[in-house]
Design a protein around this motif. Structure first.
Motif, mmCIF file in Angstrom:
data_model
loop_
_atom_site.group_PDB
_atom_site.id
_atom_site.type_symbol
_atom_site.label_atom_id
_atom_site.label_comp_id
_atom_site.label_asym_id
_atom_site.label_seq_id
_atom_site.Cartn_x
_atom_site.Cartn_y
_atom_site.Cartn_z
ATOM 1 N N ILE A 11 0.846 -1.185 0.000
ATOM 2 C CA ILE A 11 0.000 0.000 0.000
ATOM 3 C C ILE A 11 0.884 1.238 0.000
ATOM 4 C CG2 ILE A 11 -0.142 0.081 2.515
ATOM 5 C CD1 ILE A 11 -3.006 1.119 2.180
ATOM 6 N N ASN A 12 0.492 2.205 -0.743
ATOM 7 C CA ASN A 12 1.142 3.505 -0.688
ATOM 8 C C ASN A 12 0.230 4.395 0.121
ATOM 9 O OD1 ASN A 12 2.348 5.954 -0.977
ATOM 10 N ND2 ASN A 12 2.262 6.008 -3.191
ATOM 11 N N SER A 13 0.563 4.591 1.365
ATOM 12 C CA SER A 13 -0.303 5.355 2.266
ATOM 13 C C SER A 13 -0.273 6.849 1.982
ATOM 14 C CB SER A 13 0.111 5.120 3.714
ATOM 15 O OG SER A 13 1.403 5.652 3.925
ATOM 16 N N SER A 14 0.676 7.293 1.179
ATOM 17 C CA SER A 14 0.847 8.722 0.892
ATOM 18 C C SER A 14 0.959 9.522 2.188
ATOM 19 C CB SER A 14 -0.303 9.239 0.033
ATOM 20 O OG SER A 14 -0.369 8.543 -1.188
ATOM 21 N N ASN A 15 1.581 8.922 3.206
ATOM 22 C CA ASN A 15 1.669 9.579 4.501
ATOM 23 C C ASN A 15 2.391 10.920 4.440
ATOM 24 O OD1 ASN A 15 4.102 8.350 4.012
ATOM 25 N ND2 ASN A 15 4.445 7.771 6.137
ATOM 26 N N TYR A 16 3.234 11.096 3.475
ATOM 27 C CA TYR A 16 3.917 12.378 3.333
ATOM 28 C C TYR A 16 2.943 13.490 2.956
ATOM 29 C CZ TYR A 16 3.581 10.952 -1.524
ATOM 30 O OH TYR A 16 3.105 10.522 -2.731
ATOM 31 N N LEU A 17 1.761 13.137 2.466
ATOM 32 C CA LEU A 17 0.746 14.139 2.132
ATOM 33 C C LEU A 17 -0.100 14.518 3.341
ATOM 34 C CD1 LEU A 17 -0.522 12.692 -1.266
ATOM 35 C CD2 LEU A 17 1.059 14.597 -0.921
ATOM 36 N N ASN A 18 -0.046 13.710 4.394
ATOM 37 C CA ASN A 18 -0.886 13.908 5.573
ATOM 38 C C ASN A 18 -0.045 14.113 6.819
ATOM 39 O OD1 ASN A 18 -3.457 13.385 4.183
ATOM 40 N ND2 ASN A 18 -2.607 11.342 3.924
ATOM 41 N N ASP A 19 0.919 15.021 6.745
ATOM 42 C CA ASP A 19 1.818 15.210 7.875
ATOM 43 C C ASP A 19 1.351 16.276 8.862
ATOM 44 O OD1 ASP A 19 2.268 17.326 6.216
ATOM 45 O OD2 ASP A 19 4.450 17.159 6.222
ATOM 46 N N ASP A 20 0.270 16.937 8.570
ATOM 47 C CA ASP A 20 -0.299 17.913 9.495
ATOM 48 C C ASP A 20 -1.067 17.156 10.585
ATOM 49 O OD1 ASP A 20 -2.774 19.741 10.295
ATOM 50 O OD2 ASP A 20 -1.121 21.039 9.632
ATOM 51 N N PRO A 21 -0.942 17.541 11.842
ATOM 52 C CA PRO A 21 -1.639 16.815 12.913
ATOM 53 C C PRO A 21 -3.140 16.660 12.681
ATOM 54 C CG PRO A 21 -0.044 18.316 13.860
ATOM 55 C CD PRO A 21 -0.083 18.606 12.372
ATOM 56 N N SER A 22 -3.754 17.619 12.017
ATOM 57 C CA SER A 22 -5.199 17.523 11.791
ATOM 58 C C SER A 22 -5.548 16.460 10.745
ATOM 59 C CB SER A 22 -5.754 18.885 11.348
ATOM 60 O OG SER A 22 -5.226 19.252 10.088
ATOM 61 N N LEU A 23 -4.560 15.946 10.027
ATOM 62 C CA LEU A 23 -4.815 14.959 8.981
ATOM 63 C C LEU A 23 -4.410 13.542 9.372
ATOM 64 C CD1 LEU A 23 -3.534 17.035 5.934
ATOM 65 C CD2 LEU A 23 -5.893 16.680 6.633
ATOM 66 N N ILE A 24 -3.940 13.353 10.598
ATOM 67 C CA ILE A 24 -3.452 12.044 11.011
ATOM 68 C C ILE A 24 -4.555 10.987 10.960
ATOM 69 C CG2 ILE A 24 -2.541 10.727 12.974
ATOM 70 C CD1 ILE A 24 -0.744 13.121 13.542
ATOM 71 N N GLN A 25 -5.787 11.348 11.358
ATOM 72 C CA GLN A 25 -6.868 10.363 11.303
ATOM 73 C C GLN A 25 -7.114 9.918 9.873
ATOM 74 O OE1 GLN A 25 -8.379 8.768 13.920
ATOM 75 N NE2 GLN A 25 -9.077 7.473 12.248
ATOM 76 N N LEU A 26 -7.004 10.833 8.918
ATOM 77 C CA LEU A 26 -7.156 10.468 7.522
ATOM 78 C C LEU A 26 -6.131 9.396 7.130
ATOM 79 C CD1 LEU A 26 -8.414 10.865 4.727
ATOM 80 C CD2 LEU A 26 -6.805 12.750 4.367
ATOM 81 N N LEU A 27 -4.898 9.570 7.555
ATOM 82 C CA LEU A 27 -3.865 8.567 7.287
ATOM 83 C C LEU A 27 -4.218 7.233 7.935
ATOM 84 C CD1 LEU A 27 -1.161 7.679 6.159
ATOM 85 C CD2 LEU A 27 -0.095 8.623 8.213
#
Length: 72
Positions: free
Chosen positions: A50-66
């Protein structure tokens, strides 16, 4: 191949002070000989699926999205 692994171990040890025991073969491709070498020297072969694209969701408000992306 085994020498390449040993040279990487030496580099990791010199830089980090240790070397990992998990390895992902390049492109997650390997043959039985490579698997045997890695197993004999104690490595655990891992893969990605899986490519989680975690580098796109590095803001604390986006952690749940990751977390939702990788189903945690």
């Amino acid at each position: 191949r085994q020498n390449q692994i040993y040279y990487n171990e030496i580099s990791f040890r010199n830089i980090l002070g240790f070397f990992p025991m998990y390895i992902r073969p390049l492109y997650s491709e390997y043959d039985n000989n490579t698997q045997a070498i890695l197993s004999n020297i104690g490595y655990h072969v891992i893969y990605y699926n899986i490519n989680s694209s975690n580098y796109l969701n590095d803001d604390p408000s986006l952690i749940q999205l990751l977390k939702d992306i990788i189903d945690i």
